[in-house]
Design a protein around this motif. Structure first.
Motif, PDB file in Angstrom:
ATOM      1  N   MET A   1       0.850  -1.178   0.000  1.00 14.89           N
ATOM      2  CA  MET A   1       0.000   0.000   0.000  1.00 14.89           C
ATOM      3  C   MET A   1       0.895   1.241   0.000  1.00 14.89           C
ATOM      4  N   TYR A   2       0.460   2.259  -0.725  1.00 15.21           N
ATOM      5  CA  TYR A   2       1.194   3.516  -0.844  1.00 15.21           C
ATOM      6  C   TYR A   2       0.303   4.631  -0.315  1.00 15.21           C
ATOM      7  N   VAL A   3       0.777   5.378   0.668  1.00 14.98           N
ATOM      8  CA  VAL A   3       0.003   6.490   1.233  1.00 14.98           C
ATOM      9  C   VAL A   3       0.942   7.677   1.429  1.00 14.98           C
ATOM     10  N   LYS A   4       0.573   8.813   0.857  1.00 14.93           N
ATOM     11  CA  LYS A   4       1.375  10.028   1.005  1.00 14.93           C
ATOM     12  C   LYS A   4       0.497  11.254   0.871  1.00 14.93           C
ATOM     13  N   VAL A   5       0.923  12.343   1.501  1.00 12.66           N
ATOM     14  CA  VAL A   5       0.306  13.644   1.260  1.00 12.66           C
ATOM     15  C   VAL A   5       1.237  14.364   0.291  1.00 12.66           C
ATOM     16  N   LEU A   6       0.696  14.748  -0.869  1.00 15.08           N
ATOM     17  CA  LEU A   6       1.487  15.377  -1.919  1.00 15.08           C
ATOM     18  C   LEU A   6       0.925  16.752  -2.272  1.00 15.08           C
ATOM     19  N   THR A   7       1.739  17.551  -2.920  1.00 17.62           N
ATOM     20  CA  THR A   7       1.327  18.867  -3.382  1.00 17.62           C
ATOM     21  C   THR A   7       1.033  18.797  -4.872  1.00 17.62           C
ATOM     22  N   VAL A   8      -0.090  19.372  -5.281  1.00 21.65           N
ATOM     23  CA  VAL A   8      -0.462  19.417  -6.695  1.00 21.65           C
ATOM     24  C   VAL A   8       0.472  20.398  -7.399  1.00 21.65           C
ATOM     25  N   THR A   9       1.029  19.953  -8.526  1.00 20.65           N
ATOM     26  CA  THR A   9       1.959  20.789  -9.287  1.00 20.65           C
ATOM     27  C   THR A   9       1.378  21.070 -10.662  1.00 20.65           C
ATOM     28  N   GLY A  10       2.117  21.842 -11.441  1.00 19.81           N
ATOM     29  CA  GLY A  10       1.726  22.074 -12.822  1.00 19.81           C
ATOM     30  C   GLY A  10       1.679  23.533 -13.172  1.00 19.81           C
ATOM     31  N   SER A  11       1.778  23.777 -14.465  1.00 19.46           N
ATOM     32  CA  SER A  11       1.638  25.144 -14.944  1.00 19.46           C
ATOM     33  C   SER A  11       0.412  25.221 -15.854  1.00 19.46           C
ATOM     34  N   LYS A  12       0.458  24.508 -16.963  1.00 25.83           N
ATOM     35  CA  LYS A  12      -0.710  24.480 -17.849  1.00 25.83           C
ATOM     36  C   LYS A  12      -1.698  23.403 -17.422  1.00 25.83           C
ATOM     37  N   THR A  13      -1.183  22.268 -16.974  1.00 27.04           N
ATOM     38  CA  THR A  13      -2.045  21.186 -16.490  1.00 27.04           C
ATOM     39  C   THR A  13      -1.631  20.822 -15.069  1.00 27.04           C
ATOM     40  N   LEU A  14      -2.605  20.437 -14.265  1.00 31.39           N
ATOM     41  CA  LEU A  14      -2.326  20.031 -12.895  1.00 31.39           C
ATOM     42  C   LEU A  14      -1.923  18.564 -12.875  1.00 31.39           C
ATOM     43  N   ALA A  15      -1.080  18.197 -11.909  1.00 34.27           N
ATOM     44  CA  ALA A  15      -0.631  16.813 -11.805  1.00 34.27           C
ATOM     45  C   ALA A  15      -0.165  16.526 -10.394  1.00 34.27           C
ATOM     46  N   ILE A  16      -0.106  15.246 -10.080  1.00 34.41           N
ATOM     47  CA  ILE A  16       0.555  14.787  -8.855  1.00 34.41           C
ATOM     48  C   ILE A  16       1.642  13.832  -9.308  1.00 34.41           C
ATOM     49  N   THR A  17       2.730  13.807  -8.569  1.00 33.49           N
ATOM     50  CA  THR A  17       3.865  12.955  -8.921  1.00 33.49           C
ATOM     51  C   THR A  17       4.189  12.062  -7.740  1.00 33.49           C
ATOM     52  N   CYS A  18       4.175  10.759  -7.972  1.00 33.35           N
ATOM     53  CA  CYS A  18       4.444   9.808  -6.900  1.00 33.35           C
ATOM     54  C   CYS A  18       5.160   8.579  -7.456  1.00 33.35           C
TER      55      CYS A  18
ATOM     56  N   GLU B   1      -2.138  22.902  -3.801  1.00 35.45           N
ATOM     57  CA  GLU B   1      -3.007  22.290  -2.797  1.00 35.45           C
ATOM     58  C   GLU B   1      -2.471  20.917  -2.395  1.00 35.45           C
ATOM     59  N   LYS B   2      -2.723  20.548  -1.153  1.00 38.19           N
ATOM     60  CA  LYS B   2      -2.311  19.240  -0.643  1.00 38.19           C
ATOM     61  C   LYS B   2      -3.399  18.213  -0.927  1.00 38.19           C
ATOM     62  N   VAL B   3      -2.968  17.013  -1.334  1.00 36.03           N
ATOM     63  CA  VAL B   3      -3.892  15.907  -1.564  1.00 36.03           C
ATOM     64  C   VAL B   3      -3.348  14.661  -0.887  1.00 36.03           C
ATOM     65  N   LEU B   4      -4.250  13.816  -0.430  1.00 40.40           N
ATOM     66  CA  LEU B   4      -3.891  12.523   0.122  1.00 40.40           C
ATOM     67  C   LEU B   4      -3.924  11.529  -1.027  1.00 40.40           C
ATOM     68  N   VAL B   5      -2.818  10.815  -1.236  1.00 45.90           N
ATOM     69  CA  VAL B   5      -2.718   9.849  -2.321  1.00 45.90           C
ATOM     70  C   VAL B   5      -2.625   8.461  -1.712  1.00 45.90           C
TER      71      VAL B   5
ATOM     72  N   PRO C   1      -8.562  15.409  -1.966  1.00 49.39           N
ATOM     73  CA  PRO C   1      -8.138  16.690  -1.396  1.00 49.39           C
ATOM     74  C   PRO C   1      -8.082  16.596   0.131  1.00 49.39           C
ATOM     75  N   VAL C   2      -7.007  17.125   0.728  1.00 51.10           N
ATOM     76  CA  VAL C   2      -6.846  17.064   2.183  1.00 51.10           C
ATOM     77  C   VAL C   2      -8.000  17.765   2.882  1.00 51.10           C
ATOM     78  N   ASN C   3      -8.521  18.846   2.298  1.00 52.90           N
ATOM     79  CA  ASN C   3      -9.663  19.549   2.907  1.00 52.90           C
ATOM     80  C   ASN C   3     -10.854  18.605   3.064  1.00 52.90           C
ATOM     81  N   THR C   4     -11.066  17.733   2.097  1.00 61.18           N
ATOM     82  CA  THR C   4     -12.157  16.763   2.167  1.00 61.18           C
ATOM     83  C   THR C   4     -11.926  15.784   3.311  1.00 61.18           C
ATOM     84  N   VAL C   5     -10.695  15.341   3.465  1.00 61.48           N
ATOM     85  CA  VAL C   5     -10.355  14.410   4.554  1.00 61.48           C
ATOM     86  C   VAL C   5     -10.630  15.072   5.900  1.00 61.48           C
ATOM     87  N   ILE C   6     -10.213  16.318   6.036  1.00 59.91           N
ATOM     88  CA  ILE C   6     -10.405  17.045   7.299  1.00 59.91           C
ATOM     89  C   ILE C   6     -11.892  17.209   7.603  1.00 59.91           C
TER      90      ILE C   6
END
Length: 124
Positions: A1-18, A93-97, A108-113
């Motif tokens: 299992m993989y669990v991390k809090v990551l920051t959404v990145t991107g300029s033209k398109t949004l992405a998460i990198t893990c 924005e922070k997201v839980l992955v 989205p971390v806000n949703t988790v909270i």
């Protein structure tokens, strides 16, 4: 299992990198918009096959294909613009992955909270 809090990145398109891989690099996968998260799954996996049927039937308004790509030693999963708008996801924005076998969920971390809520004493 993989669990991390990551920051959404991107300029033209949004992405998460893990580091969680759900399909071979360069192979398209489904991104599925849920009520509070985005689910990434291989098209040829069990969940992907179910959504492929919905796409063919025209009942899968919340499914799109994305092509993960390699960045250094990680995998970048793009976040479809309309999915990001629906869930209120923005750059920085922070997201839980959560990764399980061949599935990746981005919440989205806000949703988790919000779902955790406030402390309540037990009722006996």
């Amino acid at each position: 299992m993989y669990v991390k809090v990551l920051t959404v990145t991107g300029s033209k398109t949004l992405a998460i990198t893990c580091k969680h891989v759900i399909a071979p690099i360069g192979e398209k996968v489904f991104a599925v918009l849920g009520s509070d998260r985005i689910l990434y799954t291989p098209i040829d996996g069990d969940i992907g096959k179910e959504y492929a049927v919905r796409v063919v039937k025209g009942t899968a308004w919340n499914v799109t294909k994305v092509k993960p790509h390699k960045i250094k030693d990680s995998i970048a999963y793009t976040i479809p613009k309309n999915f990001a708008q629906t869930l209120g996801i923005h750059k920085g924005e922070k997201v839980l992955v959560i990764g399980k076998e061949n599935v990746l969920e981005v919440i989205p971390v806000n949703t988790v909270i919000e779902k955790v809520g406030k402390f309540r004493e037990p009722t006996l």
